[in-house]
Design a protein around this motif. Structure first.
Motif, PDB file in Angstrom:
ATOM      1  N   GLU A  58       0.887  -1.234  -0.089  1.00 15.16           N
ATOM      2  CA  GLU A  58       0.143   0.120  -0.141  1.00 15.16           C
ATOM      3  C   GLU A  58       0.803   1.154   0.031  1.00 15.16           C
ATOM      4  N   PHE A  59       2.054   1.170   0.514  1.00 17.13           N
ATOM      5  CA  PHE A  59       2.891   2.413   0.408  1.00 17.13           C
ATOM      6  C   PHE A  59       3.731   2.550  -0.756  1.00 17.13           C
ATOM      7  N   ARG A  60       3.685   1.639  -1.907  1.00 23.75           N
ATOM      8  CA  ARG A  60       4.400   2.212  -3.008  1.00 23.75           C
ATOM      9  C   ARG A  60       4.394   3.488  -3.449  1.00 23.75           C
ATOM     10  N   GLY A  61       5.258   4.200  -3.752  1.00 23.30           N
ATOM     11  CA  GLY A  61       5.396   5.609  -4.043  1.00 23.30           C
ATOM     12  C   GLY A  61       5.259   6.541  -3.357  1.00 23.30           C
ATOM     13  N   LYS A  62       5.402   6.161  -1.840  1.00 28.37           N
ATOM     14  CA  LYS A  62       5.552   7.001  -0.558  1.00 28.37           C
ATOM     15  C   LYS A  62       6.929   6.510   0.163  1.00 28.37           C
ATOM     16  N   LYS A  63       7.333   7.434   0.868  1.00 31.37           N
ATOM     17  CA  LYS A  63       8.272   7.073   1.771  1.00 31.37           C
ATOM     18  C   LYS A  63       8.006   6.578   2.931  1.00 31.37           C
ATOM     19  N   VAL A  64       8.712   5.835   3.741  1.00 34.45           N
ATOM     20  CA  VAL A  64       8.072   5.152   4.873  1.00 34.45           C
ATOM     21  C   VAL A  64       8.983   5.149   6.143  1.00 34.45           C
ATOM     22  N   LEU A  65       8.504   5.586   7.320  1.00 32.63           N
ATOM     23  CA  LEU A  65       9.158   5.616   8.383  1.00 32.63           C
ATOM     24  C   LEU A  65       8.701   4.880   9.301  1.00 32.63           C
ATOM     25  N   LEU A  66       9.591   3.912   9.854  1.00 29.50           N
ATOM     26  CA  LEU A  66       9.220   2.773  10.827  1.00 29.50           C
ATOM     27  C   LEU A  66      10.184   3.077  12.113  1.00 29.50           C
ATOM     28  N   VAL A  67       9.489   3.097  13.320  1.00 28.30           N
ATOM     29  CA  VAL A  67       9.828   3.705  14.507  1.00 28.30           C
ATOM     30  C   VAL A  67       9.450   2.575  15.537  1.00 28.30           C
ATOM     31  N   ASN A  68      10.463   2.055  16.331  1.00 27.96           N
ATOM     32  CA  ASN A  68      10.158   1.323  17.652  1.00 27.96           C
ATOM     33  C   ASN A  68       9.861   2.157  18.692  1.00 27.96           C
ATOM     34  N   THR A  69       8.595   1.956  19.498  1.00 31.55           N
ATOM     35  CA  THR A  69       8.273   3.056  20.364  1.00 31.55           C
ATOM     36  C   THR A  69       7.979   2.372  21.722  1.00 31.55           C
ATOM     37  N   ALA A  70       8.075   3.264  22.597  1.00 27.12           N
ATOM     38  CA  ALA A  70       7.490   3.129  24.168  1.00 27.12           C
ATOM     39  C   ALA A  70       6.926   4.182  24.722  1.00 27.12           C
ATOM     40  N   SER A  71       6.025   3.958  25.951  1.00 25.64           N
ATOM     41  CA  SER A  71       5.326   4.670  26.590  1.00 25.64           C
ATOM     42  C   SER A  71       6.172   5.310  27.699  1.00 25.64           C
ATOM     43  N   ASN A  72       7.025   4.740  28.160  1.00 22.12           N
ATOM     44  CA  ASN A  72       7.929   5.102  29.536  1.00 22.12           C
ATOM     45  C   ASN A  72       9.220   5.437  29.135  1.00 22.12           C
ATOM     46  N   CYS A  73       9.695   6.050  28.136  1.00 24.31           N
ATOM     47  CA  CYS A  73      10.931   6.342  27.734  1.00 24.31           C
ATOM     48  C   CYS A  73      11.180   7.927  27.810  1.00 24.31           C
ATOM     49  N   GLY A  74      12.493   8.281  27.940  1.00 17.04           N
ATOM     50  CA  GLY A  74      13.014   9.789  28.090  1.00 17.04           C
ATOM     51  C   GLY A  74      12.635  10.166  26.418  1.00 17.04           C
ATOM     52  N   TYR A  75      12.556   9.565  25.440  1.00 22.31           N
ATOM     53  CA  TYR A  75      12.046   9.867  24.252  1.00 22.31           C
ATOM     54  C   TYR A  75      10.589   9.800  23.679  1.00 22.31           C
TER      55      TYR A  75
END
Length: 196
Positions: A58-75
């Motif tokens: 579904e993302f053909r023709g778009k850039k894709v940013l994949l990010v590993n996340t967490a709810s209790n992190c400084g970031y």
């Protein structure tokens, strides 16, 4: 939002300033030769936190940013920055968050709780995958296996350094960059690649 999360949100700008010079957390890796992946990115899919599958074709023709996340992190404050990217560049950039509890038990929640936390506290409307493991080893999410295996993606072996590590795929399905967690989603380094 619990007390720890409120404190982390308040101190997020300071955390970013302090960790910006950390060589591992602030690193940027680049696919200089634009090595083509051996396994097609568009053959991958992710199970979202609502149980539906998102096929990457579904993302053909778009850039894709994949990010590993967490709810209790400084970031964790990067959720808000990712949402701004989603709102500003959603016509040419797809973002998927991959909640994971791989770093110091910073994502203990279940999928439903994670989704509610992200929506209520950061206004997140971009898709979140079902919680999974992003580090190498048994049980690693297939998307992250592709992202961190040069025999699949063509060049990169870097697994996430910490929560909020970012991988950028171009419009042709080529992994072009790895951005460490201390690189803000709104940094000029990342914005330049999205705009190009």
């Amino acid at each position: 939002m619990n007390l720890k999360q409120r404190i982390l949100r308040t101190f997020y700008p300071h955390i970013m300033r302090l960790t910006k010079s950390d060589r591992s957390k602030g690193r940027i890796l680049l696919n200089e030769s634009l090595a083509v992946p051996a396994a097609c990115f568009y053959d991958l899919s992710a199970v979202l936190n609502n149980g539906t599958a998102r096929r990457f074709r579904e993302f053909r023709g778009k850039k894709v940013l994949l990010v590993n996340t967490a709810s209790n992190c400084g970031y964790t404050g990067q959720y808000q920055e990712l949402q701004r990217l989603h709102e500003e560049y959603g016509d040419r950039l797809a973002i998927i968050g991959f909640p994971a509890n791989d770093f110091r038990d910073q994502e203990r929640g279940i999928d439903r709780d994670i989704a509610v936390f992200c929506e209520l506290n950061y206004g997140v409307t971009f898709p979140l995958a079902a919680k999974s493991c992003v580090l190498k080893g048994e049980g690693q999410n297939d998307v992250y296996k592709w992202l961190s295996s040069p025999e699949l993606n063509g060049w990169n072996s870097q697994e996430p350094d910490w929560n909020f590590s970012k991988y950028l795929i171009n419009e042709q399905g080529i992994l072009t960059h790895y951005f460490g967690p201390a690189i803000s989603p709104l940094s000029e380094d990342l914005l330049k690649e999205i705009r190009d």
